[in-house]
Design an enzyme around this catalytic site. Structure first.
Site, PDB file in Angstrom:
ATOM      1  CG  ASP A 160      -1.913   1.110   1.261  1.00 25.76           C
ATOM      2  OD1 ASP A 160      -3.081   0.880   0.948  1.00 25.76           O
ATOM      3  OD2 ASP A 160      -1.514   2.235   1.614  1.00 25.76           O
ATOM      4  N   PRO A 211      -4.922   2.531  -0.895  1.00 26.36           N
ATOM      5  CG  PRO A 211      -2.854   3.111  -1.824  1.00 26.36           C
ATOM      6  CD  PRO A 211      -3.678   3.257  -0.564  1.00 26.36           C
ATOM      7  CG  ASP A 212      -3.528  -2.919   0.603  1.00 27.84           C
ATOM      8  OD1 ASP A 212      -3.249  -3.430  -0.491  1.00 27.84           O
ATOM      9  OD2 ASP A 212      -2.760  -2.951   1.573  1.00 27.84           O
ATOM     10  CD  GLN A 213      -9.148   0.581   3.932  1.00 29.87           C
ATOM     11  OE1 GLN A 213     -10.299   0.937   4.145  1.00 29.87           O
ATOM     12  NE2 GLN A 213      -8.133   0.966   4.685  1.00 29.87           N
ATOM     13  CB  ALA A 263     -10.850  -4.471  -1.046  1.00 30.84           C
TER      14      ALA A 263
END
Length: 408
Positions: free
Chosen positions: A143, A171-173, A176
């Site tokens: 991230d 960025p990770d979320q 998702a």
């Protein structure tokens, strides 16, 4: 009540944040999420925490955050027999989700073509940092690295300080969310066509897509963003857009508010000398300093009352703890909890969407490592003797309250 995704079965090989958050969202809507973890250690997030503290003495808050509404089975993916079992499980699965580095799942025999060979309708969602080809394909995709590469860190903070990472793993979320919308789109397409497909999601592309406003501005106006030296809230914004201090040590954010109206509301007519588009951008730091001097003459609550009465776009700036007590958060019932066999009562944020006919809900706590392994294998015809043999060989592990040790 019936769930929107009831009957959808997901084999979830993902770990850390991007993939697990995606499958948790699907699980909140009723999908059966079978989390396939590494025998012994499980998901990498089980060993990571904040503040060097563990919920209930042993459980990671990071893992608990992204893994509710799942069943866990912990297996040795390198075992030939385990591969046979997983491919048997795949025959009645709808979706596979994984976010290992490109090539890892294929090397282990769990690539898209491997699953497609036993189930032509399978939807295979692969998440990575940078995509599955190109000069960065072998790099670690994480991230904060993505924040740096895509420009968002360089656009955050004040000009006299280094670039600032965001205070959460966005960025990770966002990755998702991209996984979820792609999976749901693929499910609808399969309903129409009868065909499965492979989905590729990567953090770099996802973050850049969500920064499209910034890229369109820079590329089409031929000007790079320059961070302000003040509390202006965006590197391209003019004053008064930003965060301001109050006399009692709190802060308020003031968004897109007509400058003249704001100054009259604050009783600061002398600052109307700045009320032109050119000055509001070119002198934004100077203006911020002047407006901040005005807000510092008010305590937070009276200032908010005055501004909101005048329909100024404003809100208090809160930390995480105080945000949970916000009256709108309480009204919406956003904070909830679930019971975990080791961690006890886990306080958390509930599902964000409301649906009248098929509401999302938390029906299972985040699982212990391999907690449901015996039940999952039994559902696929594996008898008790073989399950015991898998456990004895180390190809399958099951965490219990009794074999869990507190972390120092």
């Amino acid at each position: 009540m019936e769930k929107a995704l009831e009957g959808i079965k997901v084999l979830d090989f993902s770990h850390l944040l991007q993939g697990p958050f995606a499958t948790q969202l699907l699980g909140d809507m009723g999908a059966d999420i079978v989390k396939i973890e590494r025998a012994g250690t499980g998901d990498m997030f089980r060993g990571m925490t904040f503040f060097n503290k563990w919920v209930g003495g042993s459980e990671s808050p990071s893992f608990l955050s992204w893994n509710r509404n799942k069943r866990s089975i912990a297996l040795n993916l390198k075992s030939p027999r385990v591969r046979e079992i997983i491919m048997e499980m795949a025959k009645d699965a709808d979706v596979v989700v994984q976010n290992f580095r490109p090539g890892v799942m294929e090397k282990l025999g769990y690539g898209y073509e491997d699953f497609r060979a036993v189930n032509e309708r399978i939807i295979y969602c692969s998440g990575s940092g940078y995509g599955e080809s190109g000069p960065y394909v072998s790099r670690p995709g994480q991230d904060m690295l993505i924040q740096g590469l895509t420009g968002v860190a360089a656009a955050t903070g004040r000009a006299d300080q280094p670039p600032v990472p965001l205070g959460a793993g966005m960025p990770d979320q966002l990755g998702a969310m991209n996984m979820v919308y792609a999976i749901l789109s693929a499910i609808i397409w399969r309903h129409k066509s009868g065909k499965g497909q492979k989905i590729e999601v990567n953090l770099m592309a996802g973050m850049m897509a969500h920064l499209n406003q910034e890229y369109v501005s820079v590329l089409n106006l031929d000007q790079d963003f320059e961070r302000p030296n003040s509390g202006i809230g965006h590197p391209g914004a003019e004053a008064p857009f930003g965060i301001y201090a109050t006399k009692d040590g709190r802060y308020v954010s003031i968004a897109m508010s007509p400058f003249g109206h704001l100054m009259r509301t604050l009783g600061a007519e002398e600052l109307l000398r700045y009320d032109s588009r050119d000055q509001l951008y070119s002198k934004r730091d100077e203006i911020w300093e002047e407006v901040n001097k005005v807000t510092l003459t008010f305590d937070c609550d009276p200032l908010l009352e005055i501004l909101l009465e005048a329909d100024v776009w404003t809100a208090e700036v809160k930390d995480f703890r105080s945000a949970t007590q916000d009256p709108q958060v309480v009204h919406l019932g956003l904070m909830t909890s679930y019971e975990h066999p080791i961690a006890g009562t886990v306080k958390c944020v509930g599902p964000a969407v409301r649906m009248s006919e098929t509401p999302a809900e938390i029906s299972r706590p985040a699982p212990m490592i391999g907690q449901h392994g015996q039940d999952i294998l039994a559902e696929h015809g594996i008898d008790a003797a073989e399950i015991e043999a898998l456990i004895a060989s180390g190809d399958m592990t099951i965490q219990t309250k009794e074999n869990t040790k507190a972390r120092s």
